[in-house]
Design a protein around this motif. Structure first.
Motif, PDB file in Angstrom:
ATOM      1  N   LEU A  44       2.463   0.271 -10.749  1.00 25.00           N
ATOM      2  CA  LEU A  44       3.216  -0.834 -10.161  1.00 25.00           C
ATOM      3  C   LEU A  44       2.299  -1.844  -9.475  1.00 25.00           C
ATOM      4  CD1 LEU A  44       6.237   1.179  -8.716  1.00 25.00           C
ATOM      5  CD2 LEU A  44       6.347  -0.550 -10.528  1.00 25.00           C
ATOM      6  N   GLY A  45       1.001  -1.568  -9.515  1.00 27.89           N
ATOM      7  CA  GLY A  45       0.035  -2.510  -8.961  1.00 27.89           C
ATOM      8  C   GLY A  45      -0.249  -2.326  -7.489  1.00 27.89           C
ATOM      9  N   TRP A  46       0.161  -1.203  -6.927  1.00 29.73           N
ATOM     10  CA  TRP A  46      -0.059  -0.959  -5.512  1.00 29.73           C
ATOM     11  C   TRP A  46      -1.373  -0.211  -5.289  1.00 29.73           C
ATOM     12  CZ3 TRP A  46       5.467   1.467  -5.184  1.00 29.73           C
ATOM     13  CH2 TRP A  46       6.411   0.456  -5.397  1.00 29.73           C
ATOM     14  N   LYS A  47      -1.871  -0.304  -4.080  1.00 31.30           N
ATOM     15  CA  LYS A  47      -3.134   0.347  -3.725  1.00 31.30           C
ATOM     16  C   LYS A  47      -2.880   1.498  -2.758  1.00 31.30           C
ATOM     17  CE  LYS A  47      -5.723  -3.992  -4.155  1.00 31.30           C
ATOM     18  NZ  LYS A  47      -6.562  -4.990  -3.448  1.00 31.30           N
ATOM     19  N   ARG A  48      -3.546   2.605  -3.019  1.00 32.87           N
ATOM     20  CA  ARG A  48      -3.450   3.716  -2.074  1.00 32.87           C
ATOM     21  C   ARG A  48      -4.070   3.305  -0.741  1.00 32.87           C
ATOM     22  NH1 ARG A  48      -7.300   8.606  -0.999  1.00 32.87           N
ATOM     23  NH2 ARG A  48      -8.077   6.834   0.162  1.00 32.87           N
ATOM     24  N   LEU A  49      -3.480   3.763   0.356  1.00 27.79           N
ATOM     25  CA  LEU A  49      -4.026   3.467   1.679  1.00 27.79           C
ATOM     26  C   LEU A  49      -5.436   4.050   1.760  1.00 27.79           C
ATOM     27  CD1 LEU A  49      -3.308   2.311   4.520  1.00 27.79           C
ATOM     28  CD2 LEU A  49      -2.699   4.658   5.163  1.00 27.79           C
ATOM     29  N   GLN A  50      -6.433   3.160   1.740  1.00 30.06           N
ATOM     30  CA  GLN A  50      -7.820   3.600   1.649  1.00 30.06           C
ATOM     31  C   GLN A  50      -8.256   4.439   2.844  1.00 30.06           C
ATOM     32  OE1 GLN A  50     -10.070  -0.012   1.097  1.00 30.06           O
ATOM     33  NE2 GLN A  50      -9.463  -0.222  -1.060  1.00 30.06           N
ATOM     34  N   GLU A  51      -7.633   4.212   3.981  1.00 28.15           N
ATOM     35  CA  GLU A  51      -8.038   4.911   5.195  1.00 28.15           C
ATOM     36  C   GLU A  51      -7.526   6.347   5.257  1.00 28.15           C
ATOM     37  OE1 GLU A  51      -8.326   0.595   5.812  1.00 28.15           O
ATOM     38  OE2 GLU A  51      -6.789   1.933   5.000  1.00 28.15           O
ATOM     39  N   TYR A  52      -6.729   6.763   4.267  1.00 27.61           N
ATOM     40  CA  TYR A  52      -6.240   8.145   4.279  1.00 27.61           C
ATOM     41  C   TYR A  52      -7.351   9.104   3.891  1.00 27.61           C
ATOM     42  CZ  TYR A  52      -3.750  12.393   2.985  1.00 27.61           C
ATOM     43  OH  TYR A  52      -3.338  13.703   2.880  1.00 27.61           O
ATOM     44  N   ASN A  53      -7.606  10.060   4.752  1.00 26.09           N
ATOM     45  CA  ASN A  53      -8.606  11.090   4.507  1.00 26.09           C
ATOM     46  C   ASN A  53      -8.049  12.419   5.007  1.00 26.09           C
ATOM     47  OD1 ASN A  53     -10.764  12.821   4.312  1.00 26.09           O
ATOM     48  ND2 ASN A  53     -12.108  11.687   5.688  1.00 26.09           N
ATOM     49  N   PRO A  54      -7.572  13.272   4.103  1.00 22.73           N
ATOM     50  CA  PRO A  54      -6.936  14.521   4.533  1.00 22.73           C
ATOM     51  C   PRO A  54      -7.856  15.450   5.318  1.00 22.73           C
ATOM     52  CG  PRO A  54      -7.355  14.535   2.164  1.00 22.73           C
ATOM     53  CD  PRO A  54      -7.629  13.153   2.636  1.00 22.73           C
ATOM     54  N   HIS A  55      -9.173  15.178   5.271  1.00 19.47           N
ATOM     55  CA  HIS A  55     -10.122  16.033   5.993  1.00 19.47           C
ATOM     56  C   HIS A  55     -10.539  15.440   7.340  1.00 19.47           C
ATOM     57  CE1 HIS A  55     -10.315  18.358   2.351  1.00 19.47           C
ATOM     58  NE2 HIS A  55     -10.742  17.306   1.657  1.00 19.47           N
ATOM     59  N   GLN A  56     -10.030  14.242   7.649  1.00 24.70           N
ATOM     60  CA  GLN A  56     -10.326  13.649   8.944  1.00 24.70           C
ATOM     61  C   GLN A  56      -9.575  14.422  10.026  1.00 24.70           C
ATOM     62  OE1 GLN A  56      -8.150  11.587  10.967  1.00 24.70           O
ATOM     63  NE2 GLN A  56      -9.699  10.777  12.355  1.00 24.70           N
ATOM     64  N   ARG A  57     -10.121  14.499  11.232  1.00 26.75           N
ATOM     65  CA  ARG A  57      -9.615  15.405  12.265  1.00 26.75           C
ATOM     66  C   ARG A  57      -8.133  15.202  12.588  1.00 26.75           C
ATOM     67  NH1 ARG A  57     -12.067  12.889  17.930  1.00 26.75           N
ATOM     68  NH2 ARG A  57     -11.566  10.713  17.456  1.00 26.75           N
ATOM     69  N   CYS A  58      -7.688  13.952  12.719  1.00 23.83           N
ATOM     70  CA  CYS A  58      -6.293  13.716  13.090  1.00 23.83           C
ATOM     71  C   CYS A  58      -5.334  14.041  11.941  1.00 23.83           C
ATOM     72  CB  CYS A  58      -6.107  12.273  13.553  1.00 23.83           C
ATOM     73  SG  CYS A  58      -6.785  11.944  15.195  1.00 23.83           S
ATOM     74  N   TYR A 109       0.863  -1.186   0.000  1.00 25.43           N
ATOM     75  CA  TYR A 109       0.000   0.000   0.000  1.00 25.43           C
ATOM     76  C   TYR A 109       0.894   1.229   0.000  1.00 25.43           C
ATOM     77  CZ  TYR A 109      -3.785  -3.218   1.093  1.00 25.43           C
ATOM     78  OH  TYR A 109      -4.688  -4.241   1.049  1.00 25.43           O
ATOM     79  N   TYR A 110       0.366   2.327  -0.473  1.00 22.82           N
ATOM     80  CA  TYR A 110       1.183   3.529  -0.556  1.00 22.82           C
ATOM     81  C   TYR A 110       0.376   4.763  -0.176  1.00 22.82           C
ATOM     82  CZ  TYR A 110      -1.142   5.226  -4.792  1.00 22.82           C
ATOM     83  OH  TYR A 110      -2.070   5.716  -5.677  1.00 22.82           O
ATOM     84  N   LEU A 111       1.103   5.827   0.096  1.00 27.00           N
ATOM     85  CA  LEU A 111       0.520   7.144   0.324  1.00 27.00           C
ATOM     86  C   LEU A 111       1.501   8.152  -0.245  1.00 27.00           C
ATOM     87  CD1 LEU A 111      -1.733   8.859   1.583  1.00 27.00           C
ATOM     88  CD2 LEU A 111      -0.457   8.827   3.727  1.00 27.00           C
ATOM     89  N   SER A 112       1.026   9.023  -1.125  1.00 26.99           N
ATOM     90  CA  SER A 112       1.914   9.925  -1.847  1.00 26.99           C
ATOM     91  C   SER A 112       1.473  11.377  -1.689  1.00 26.99           C
ATOM     92  CB  SER A 112       1.940   9.551  -3.337  1.00 26.99           C
ATOM     93  OG  SER A 112       2.638  10.520  -4.085  1.00 26.99           O
ATOM     94  N   SER A 113       2.442  12.260  -1.731  1.00 26.91           N
ATOM     95  CA  SER A 113       2.150  13.696  -1.675  1.00 26.91           C
ATOM     96  C   SER A 113       1.894  14.283  -3.063  1.00 26.91           C
ATOM     97  CB  SER A 113       3.329  14.440  -1.031  1.00 26.91           C
ATOM     98  OG  SER A 113       4.501  14.307  -1.832  1.00 26.91           O
ATOM     99  N   LYS A 114       1.945  13.450  -4.089  1.00 28.26           N
ATOM    100  CA  LYS A 114       1.820  13.955  -5.452  1.00 28.26           C
ATOM    101  C   LYS A 114       0.469  14.605  -5.690  1.00 28.26           C
ATOM    102  CE  LYS A 114       2.562  12.606 -10.277  1.00 28.26           C
ATOM    103  NZ  LYS A 114       2.944  11.488 -11.183  1.00 28.26           N
ATOM    104  N   ASN A 115      -0.603  13.989  -5.188  1.00 27.60           N
ATOM    105  CA  ASN A 115      -1.958  14.532  -5.320  1.00 27.60           C
ATOM    106  C   ASN A 115      -2.573  14.698  -3.935  1.00 27.60           C
ATOM    107  OD1 ASN A 115      -2.030  14.447  -8.260  1.00 27.60           O
ATOM    108  ND2 ASN A 115      -2.168  12.219  -8.056  1.00 27.60           N
ATOM    109  N   ALA A 116      -3.549  15.581  -3.853  1.00 23.33           N
ATOM    110  CA  ALA A 116      -4.164  15.903  -2.560  1.00 23.33           C
ATOM    111  C   ALA A 116      -4.818  14.689  -1.905  1.00 23.33           C
ATOM    112  CB  ALA A 116      -5.190  17.023  -2.732  1.00 23.33           C
ATOM    113  N   ASP A 117      -5.299  13.751  -2.718  1.00 20.63           N
ATOM    114  CA  ASP A 117      -5.970  12.578  -2.152  1.00 20.63           C
ATOM    115  C   ASP A 117      -5.010  11.426  -1.860  1.00 20.63           C
ATOM    116  OD1 ASP A 117      -5.345  11.811  -4.716  1.00 20.63           O
ATOM    117  OD2 ASP A 117      -7.367  11.143  -5.256  1.00 20.63           O
ATOM    118  N   GLY A 118      -3.697  11.682  -2.006  1.00 17.39           N
ATOM    119  CA  GLY A 118      -2.696  10.675  -1.684  1.00 17.39           C
ATOM    120  C   GLY A 118      -2.362   9.708  -2.797  1.00 17.39           C
TER     121      GLY A 118
END
Length: 281
Positions: free
Chosen positions: A157-171, A140-149
């Motif tokens: 490369l066949g990887w999945k974005r970390l689905q639990e990433y939500n830039p608008h979530q409080r933490c 799984y990955y998380l990238s700064s390239k786009n706002a949604d990660g």
């Protein structure tokens, strides 16, 4: 944070990619960095002295016949042939100081001209919502390239974005504001015992590192794999392989013996102590 170069050495400006671990379950990120340091033939160039990292000291982790070199809490390595700088973290951050440590590390990366930071970390397998083993162990990955990660290169490369990433979530928002130096006096986060399911991921070290590198304007990619505590060497190989693919490292530049790509770090031989005495069976 102070960076101390070894005598007679300088930072190589061509080593613009930085790989480092985020401490988490299984120590997979650290093991993967060990594997990359050993296999790329990276040389020690110095160490980082940070007040928020607990002290420790050990023997050389990579050579069977140590020359008296010490392994320190935050050590920097360079592989000119692979264009890599690697930072190995060998002891934890003082509780409650992860964001301050991440800020210091981001300042170091920016000041030393790094263009792409790759953070390696394990995630708790017990938190995985949907298990799909059809394609083997998933990265799984998380990238700064786009706002949604998201990142097209990672997707290819066949990887999945970390689905639990939500830039608008409080933490996640709280981390972002801290990393950018914004006031967060009016925001109160739950204490550790009151964390909800959605708070798990932004509470991990990789999230603080991601937020602080991103706030400094650096490209950052987190590569993540789910694992459990135990023998995590196979997970480390998987994560190191993923970092190699992402940065398009040439395996021919690695220094494995007998045609092998990877060199097992010497320190791995004693991870679980000496073998059992067979006479007891």
């Amino acid at each position: 944070m102070e960076f101390v170069l070894e005598q007679g050495k300088d930072l190589n400006k061509d080593c613009s990619n930085l790989i480092l671990p985020a401490l988490s379950i299984g120590n997979v990120g650290q093991l993967a960095v060990d594997l990359l340091v050993s296999s790329t033939g990276a040389d020690t160039i110095g160490y980082l002295d940070d007040p928020f990292v607990l002290p420790c000291v050990g023997n050389d982790a990579y050579r069977p016949s140590p020359r008296g070199d010490l392994a320190l809490p935050l050590q920097a390595y360079e592989s000119s042939s692979s264009g890599l700088t690697l930072v190995q973290q060998r002891s934890p951050v003082i509780k409650g100081m992860m964001v301050e440590y991440a800020r210091n590390l981001a300042d170091f990366a920016a000041a030393s001209g790094k263009k792409h930071v790759v953070v390696l970390s394990g995630l708790d397998f017990g938190k995985l919502q949907r298990i799909d083993m059809s394609s083997g162990l998933q990265i799984y990955y998380l990238s700064s390239k786009n706002a949604d990660g998201t990142d097209d290169d990672c997707e290819q490369l066949g990887w999945k974005r970390l689905q639990e990433y939500n830039p608008h979530q409080r933490c996640w928002e709280y981390l972002s504001n801290l990393a950018e130096g914004n006031s967060v006096e009016d925001v109160s986060l739950p204490v550790e015992d009151e964390l909800e399911e959605e708070d798990y991921y932004p509470s991990l070290p990789f999230a603080a590192l991601f937020s602080c590198f991103k706030a400094r304007g650096l490209k950052v990619t987190c590569l993540l794999c789910y694992c459990s505590e135990g023998d995590n060497m196979s997970d480390a190989f998987h994560l190191a392989e993923a970092a190699s693919k992402l940065l398009k490292l040439n395996p021919d530049n690695f220094h494995g013996d007998n045609g092998e790509k990877w060199i097992i770090p010497f320190s791995w031989m004693t991870v679980y102590g000496p073998p059992a005495d067979v006479s007891i069976f």
